[in-house]
Design an enzyme around this catalytic site. Structure first.
Site, PDB file in Angstrom:
ATOM      1  N   HIS A   1       0.851  -0.929   0.246  1.00 35.36           N
ATOM      2  CA  HIS A   1      -0.043   0.251   0.262  1.00 35.36           C
ATOM      3  C   HIS A   1       0.610   1.452  -0.284  1.00 35.36           C
ATOM      4  O   HIS A   1       2.249   1.526   0.452  1.00 35.36           O
ATOM      5  CB  HIS A   1      -0.798   0.208   0.950  1.00 35.36           C
ATOM      6  CG  HIS A   1      -2.036  -1.049   1.114  1.00 35.36           C
ATOM      7  ND1 HIS A   1      -3.330  -0.450   2.050  1.00 35.36           N
ATOM      8  CD2 HIS A   1      -2.541  -1.953  -0.086  1.00 35.36           C
ATOM      9  CE1 HIS A   1      -4.468  -1.768   1.079  1.00 35.36           C
ATOM     10  NE2 HIS A   1      -4.052  -2.242   0.693  1.00 35.36           N
TER      11      HIS A   1
ATOM     12  N   TYR B   1      -9.137   5.693   6.799  1.00 38.56           N
ATOM     13  CA  TYR B   1      -9.931   5.848   8.380  1.00 38.56           C
ATOM     14  C   TYR B   1     -10.882   6.984   8.271  1.00 38.56           C
ATOM     15  O   TYR B   1     -10.536   8.215   7.686  1.00 38.56           O
ATOM     16  CB  TYR B   1      -8.489   6.769   8.971  1.00 38.56           C
ATOM     17  CG  TYR B   1      -7.094   5.341   9.461  1.00 38.56           C
ATOM     18  CD1 TYR B   1      -6.880   4.925  10.579  1.00 38.56           C
ATOM     19  CD2 TYR B   1      -6.771   4.682   8.063  1.00 38.56           C
ATOM     20  CE1 TYR B   1      -6.431   3.840  10.606  1.00 38.56           C
ATOM     21  CE2 TYR B   1      -5.432   3.971   8.836  1.00 38.56           C
ATOM     22  CZ  TYR B   1      -5.131   3.352   9.842  1.00 38.56           C
ATOM     23  OH  TYR B   1      -4.831   2.637  10.099  1.00 38.56           O
TER      24      TYR B   1
ATOM     25  N   PRO C   1      -4.825   0.146  18.220  1.00 36.13           N
ATOM     26  CA  PRO C   1      -3.985  -0.330  17.270  1.00 36.13           C
ATOM     27  C   PRO C   1      -4.540   1.116  16.004  1.00 36.13           C
ATOM     28  O   PRO C   1      -3.421   0.928  14.900  1.00 36.13           O
ATOM     29  CB  PRO C   1      -5.704  -1.697  16.617  1.00 36.13           C
ATOM     30  CG  PRO C   1      -6.955  -0.773  17.574  1.00 36.13           C
ATOM     31  CD  PRO C   1      -5.853  -0.421  18.909  1.00 36.13           C
TER      32      PRO C   1
ATOM     33  N   LYS D   1       0.718  -0.140  14.589  1.00 35.98           N
ATOM     34  CA  LYS D   1       2.007  -0.036  15.486  1.00 35.98           C
ATOM     35  C   LYS D   1       2.088  -1.217  16.237  1.00 35.98           C
ATOM     36  O   LYS D   1       3.142  -1.348  16.560  1.00 35.98           O
ATOM     37  CB  LYS D   1       2.297   1.376  16.572  1.00 35.98           C
ATOM     38  CG  LYS D   1       2.091   2.411  15.300  1.00 35.98           C
ATOM     39  CD  LYS D   1       3.206   2.819  14.754  1.00 35.98           C
ATOM     40  CE  LYS D   1       3.318   2.522  13.077  1.00 35.98           C
ATOM     41  NZ  LYS D   1       4.252   2.893  12.348  1.00 35.98           N
TER      42      LYS D   1
ATOM     43  N   TYR E   1       3.861   6.340  10.203  1.00 37.61           N
ATOM     44  CA  TYR E   1       2.801   5.078   9.315  1.00 37.61           C
ATOM     45  C   TYR E   1       3.845   4.549   9.079  1.00 37.61           C
ATOM     46  O   TYR E   1       3.529   3.182   9.300  1.00 37.61           O
ATOM     47  CB  TYR E   1       1.804   5.990   8.872  1.00 37.61           C
ATOM     48  CG  TYR E   1       0.666   4.686   8.761  1.00 37.61           C
ATOM     49  CD1 TYR E   1      -0.938   5.024   9.733  1.00 37.61           C
ATOM     50  CD2 TYR E   1       0.210   3.785   7.318  1.00 37.61           C
ATOM     51  CE1 TYR E   1      -1.783   3.864   9.751  1.00 37.61           C
ATOM     52  CE2 TYR E   1      -0.112   2.941   7.924  1.00 37.61           C
ATOM     53  CZ  TYR E   1      -1.928   3.206   8.014  1.00 37.61           C
ATOM     54  OH  TYR E   1      -2.215   1.570   8.838  1.00 37.61           O
TER      55      TYR E   1
END
Length: 394
Positions: free
Chosen positions: A72, A201, A295, A299, A387
């Site tokens: 991704h 998200y 979550p 991580k 991220y």
């Protein structure tokens, strides 16, 4: 039985450490309290950072990941009915992440360990770790109905927050920092092809939602729910309807998820926790035994992998030079990265979730922060760098 490194816990961090040690010519024994089937079915993380992928390849566990993992190059943020894409490679100099479930990572590592590595004992219940401040700590465990002992040069605890290893460190020698969040995640696994290419998200006044995936035909989806929620109170249709409502777009009001059979449904409480230091005598803590993150920032597994990568290097350095220098600095080295990951996970969680007690002002502040990320390359780069994973210490 005696070994150089006794590893308590046969999850991804314990198994990865065993493989990296095997590659360095260092013997180890892995003790896992659950049976193999349970360990290989345990659903957890699904996003791998570049450093984690590199470590799995170095451990010889990269072939199926490379064939079946889904790379991704970004994520999508949705808020106020708008969408903003965060371009990872463009903002980080080429870094990306992979979708590859923890269950598959564990299956790959278990198969390798049983075929080539040192002992991996399933159903080995550790009852005590003794002599942490001596040069030969002792692990007591029960396996196949017999009480047994394992002496080690070092013990590494990869057995989680409630595990025996963490609790073997005297309370006066450790300090734990914790936060419990006032909401949980209701997660479903569904036989439904994702209608999105990258993770979404979503912040909404109805609560947070996350659209993820496990494969091109399996979706992994989450909803923010109150703590104490019973999954039975959320029939499948209610879950799908709420996901569509929270993920909706003004520019495309007809946008909907593809629905399919829900094969798994569970509620995941959320908290942050760090235990310092990560070493006491010859006991070293890794993964959830030392730290837990909500979550939202993806991580958990990656932090655990980072711990054991640093640890494997330290053991290799000891073998090659006789110096304990890297083992002595293990805790400080890892904690610098741990605290940054904790902060990022806290930021993602509190920015995207709706606190039951928050005011309209709090909501507008969240929306303003998301707007800043969507319109500022600097703010977007900060999110992308965290991220995709901060660099491991040399």
């Amino acid at each position: 039985m005696h070994t150089t490194v006794g590893i308590i816990g046969g999850g991804p961090s314990g198994l990865l450490l065993a493989r990296l040690l095997h590659r360095a010519g260092i013997d180890s024994v892995v003790l896992e309290s659950r049976d193999r089937g349970y360990v290989e079915r345990r659903q957890r993380a699904g996003i791998l950072e570049q450093a984690t992928v590199d470590a799995l390849r170095a451990a010889g566990a990269g072939s199926r990941l490379d064939a079946e993992g889904i790379p991704h190059d970004g994520i999508e943020l949705r808020y106020e009915g708008r969408a903003a894409r965060i371009d990872f490679p463009g903002l980080t100099g080429g870094r990306r992440v992979w979708v590859y479930a923890q269950t598959e990572v564990v299956k790959d590592l278990v198969a390798l360990q049983l075929a080539e590595g040192g002992p991996l004992l399933f159903g080995a219940e550790v009852t005590a770790v003794e002599g942490a401040d001596t040069d030969r700590p002792l692990v007591r465990y029960t396996h196949e109905g017999r009480e047994q002992t394992l002496t080690c040069d070092y013990v590494v605890g990869c057995d989680g927050f409630h595990g025996v290893t963490r609790n073997a460190v005297p309370e006066g020698e450790r300090r734990t920092y914790e936060r419990t969040y006032p909401y949980s995640w209701l997660g479903i696994l569904a036989d439904a092809p994702p209608v999105y290419d990258e993770l979404i998200y979503a912040h909404s006044e109805r609560g947070f939602a996350l659209a993820s995936m496990r494969s091109p035909s399996v979706s992994r989806l989450y909803l923010q729910v109150p703590n104490g929620t019973d999954p039975a109170d959320w029939p499948d249709e209610r879950v799908w309807d709420e996901l569509d409502a929270r993920l909706s777009l003004r520019a495309d009001p007809a946008w909907r998820l593809k629905r399919g059979t829900v094969t798994q449904k569970s509620v995941l409480p959320m908290r942050s926790s760090v235990t310092e230091p990560m070493r006491y005598g010859r006991i070293l803590l890794a993964g959830d035994a030392a730290h837990i993150v909500p979550p939202t920032g993806a991580k958990g597994l990656n932090l655990a992998a980072a711990d054991v990568i640093v640890l494997a290097r330290a053991f290799a350095h000891l073998k090659e030079t006789g110096s304990t220098e890297l083992l002595d600095t293990y805790s400080d080295t890892c904690l610098r990265r741990v605290w940054r990951a904790e902060h990022f996970s806290y930021f993602m969680t509190t920015t995207l979730h709706t606190d039951p007690a928050q005011s309209p002002l709090d909501t507008r502040l969240q929306q303003s922060q998301l707007d800043r990320i969507a319109t500022s390359p600097h703010a977007a780069a900060e999110l992308a760098e965290n991220y995709t994973g901060l660099p491991l210490a040399p």
